[in-house]
Design a protein around this motif. Structure first.
Motif, mmCIF file in Angstrom:
data_model
loop_
_atom_site.group_PDB
_atom_site.id
_atom_site.type_symbol
_atom_site.label_atom_id
_atom_site.label_comp_id
_atom_site.label_asym_id
_atom_site.label_seq_id
_atom_site.Cartn_x
_atom_site.Cartn_y
_atom_site.Cartn_z
ATOM 1 N N GLY A 1 0.795 -1.221 0.000
ATOM 2 C CA GLY A 1 0.000 0.000 0.000
ATOM 3 C C GLY A 1 0.825 1.266 0.000
ATOM 4 N N ARG A 2 1.817 1.367 0.895
ATOM 5 C CA ARG A 2 2.643 2.574 0.961
ATOM 6 C C ARG A 2 3.476 2.730 -0.313
ATOM 7 N NH1 ARG A 2 4.401 6.264 4.740
ATOM 8 N NH2 ARG A 2 6.451 7.173 4.340
ATOM 9 N N TYR A 3 3.997 1.622 -0.803
ATOM 10 C CA TYR A 3 4.781 1.630 -2.045
ATOM 11 C C TYR A 3 3.960 2.281 -3.163
ATOM 12 C CZ TYR A 3 7.597 -0.598 -5.812
ATOM 13 O OH TYR A 3 8.384 -0.864 -6.906
ATOM 14 N N HIS A 4 2.726 1.828 -3.312
ATOM 15 C CA HIS A 4 1.886 2.360 -4.377
ATOM 16 C C HIS A 4 1.419 3.783 -4.070
ATOM 17 C CE1 HIS A 4 1.580 -1.012 -7.139
ATOM 18 N NE2 HIS A 4 1.637 -1.804 -6.088
ATOM 19 N N ALA A 5 1.216 4.107 -2.809
ATOM 20 C CA ALA A 5 0.840 5.479 -2.456
ATOM 21 C C ALA A 5 1.945 6.455 -2.863
ATOM 22 C CB ALA A 5 0.572 5.578 -0.959
ATOM 23 N N LEU A 6 3.207 6.095 -2.617
ATOM 24 C CA LEU A 6 4.315 6.952 -3.012
ATOM 25 C C LEU A 6 4.376 7.107 -4.531
ATOM 26 C CD1 LEU A 6 7.068 5.692 -0.539
ATOM 27 C CD2 LEU A 6 5.857 7.882 -0.457
ATOM 28 N N ALA A 7 4.088 6.023 -5.247
ATOM 29 C CA ALA A 7 4.066 6.098 -6.709
ATOM 30 C C ALA A 7 2.952 7.032 -7.186
ATOM 31 C CB ALA A 7 3.877 4.709 -7.305
ATOM 32 N N ARG A 8 1.788 6.978 -6.545
ATOM 33 C CA ARG A 8 0.687 7.872 -6.935
ATOM 34 C C ARG A 8 0.997 9.317 -6.585
ATOM 35 N NH1 ARG A 8 0.570 2.675 -7.913
ATOM 36 N NH2 ARG A 8 -1.210 2.149 -9.224
ATOM 37 N N VAL A 9 1.683 9.541 -5.466
ATOM 38 C CA VAL A 9 2.042 10.900 -5.070
ATOM 39 C C VAL A 9 2.952 11.543 -6.109
ATOM 40 C CG1 VAL A 9 3.433 12.207 -3.407
ATOM 41 C CG2 VAL A 9 1.676 10.639 -2.602
ATOM 42 N N ILE A 10 3.991 10.823 -6.535
ATOM 43 C CA ILE A 10 4.935 11.416 -7.486
ATOM 44 C C ILE A 10 4.342 11.474 -8.889
ATOM 45 C CG2 ILE A 10 6.156 9.314 -8.186
ATOM 46 C CD1 ILE A 10 8.768 10.905 -8.015
ATOM 47 N N SER A 11 3.272 10.743 -9.148
ATOM 48 C CA SER A 11 2.692 10.695 -10.490
ATOM 49 C C SER A 11 2.211 12.059 -10.963
ATOM 50 C CB SER A 11 1.525 9.710 -10.533
ATOM 51 O OG SER A 11 0.356 10.254 -9.940
#
Length: 254
Positions: A13-23
């Motif tokens: 979850g956190r891994y993907h949250a960070l990816a969405r943040v930088i997106s």
């Protein structure tokens, strides 16, 4: 898979949250009812519920354009900018055939537009305040399997830099504006912010006083030159920081 959609209550979850943040894009959560990590989602928004977004779409760094991160045993790297800051994201592919831990060296100049001879305040989503670095100065970071980190590089201007809401995944997106009061001999510095977190800023100059919406705060540094203050729950707030005219000794924590 969609760049903007993920499960928050998931081992990644956190891994993907960070990816969405930088997106730089919108974020959709496709959780099943009752399976939502609200603590994680709150790190993505300000007090008014608005998503803390980057300025534009993220892009892979130049060195990653013709590389397979998993096959080469390296972290996938992407960059963006948020407010005045540059962001470098590192993502460990984390599959079974990959390395359990990756040790990476990065520089701010991997973010297009940042300069080798400029000075930046470096901040990590995983380690917090890292210090002041030149654009061409290497920083070492370690990623465990399926780990990710966002590194923020905020320009140090007139010996001051506002990182933003440091308990969020995109701190600089909460900074609405900063600057010195005209006629103050560059001693009265203001930071206009979204609320709902802890404001972090760095200065190489001695801090005489700090006020939040006109109320005085105790100007004691958490680390040499690094300060953090609660913003409260209001949608917006204003910090006023009175600085010494020249560089001087920091306020040290007892």
């Amino acid at each position: 898979a969609d760049w903007d959609m993920f499960h928050s209550d998931h081992p990644w979850g956190r891994y993907h949250a960070l990816a969405r943040v930088i997106s730089g894009g919108p974020v959709y959560v496709s959780d099943r009812p009752g399976d939502t990590d609200f603590a994680l989602l709150k790190q993505m928004v300000a007090a008014d519920g608005q998503l803390l977004r980057c300025n534009r779409p993220a892009r892979p760094t130049r060195e990653m354009l013709f590389r397979d991160a998993l096959a080469d045993g390296v972290a996938l790297r992407a960059f963006n900018d948020s407010g005045a800051a540059g962001i470098l994201g590192l993502f460990h592919p984390g599959l079974d055939q990959g390395k359990a831990r990756l040790c990476e060296r990065v520089t701010a100049t991997e973010i297009e537009g940042l300069e080798a001879d400029a000075r930046y305040v470096a901040f990590s989503t995983e380690e917090g305040f890292l210090g002041v670095v030149r654009g061409d100065q290497a920083i070492e970071t370690t990623l465990q399997s399926r780990g990710a980190v966002l590194l923020f590089f905020v320009p140090l201007e007139s010996a001051v830099a506002a990182v933003g809401l440091v308990d969020k995944l995109n701190p600089p997106a909460a900074v609405l504006g900063t600057g010195f009061e005209r006629g103050s001999d560059r001693t009265l510095w203001r930071a206009h912010l979204r609320g709902g977190g802890r404001f972090g800023f760095f200065t190489e100059r001695q801090v005489a006083s700090v006020a939040l919406n006109g109320d005085a705060l105790d100007p004691v540094a958490a680390r040499e030159g690094w300060f953090e203050f609660d913003t409260g729950a209001e949608p917006e707030c204003m910090f006023e920081v009175r600085l010494s005219p020249d560089k001087g000794k920091f306020h040290q924590k007892a």
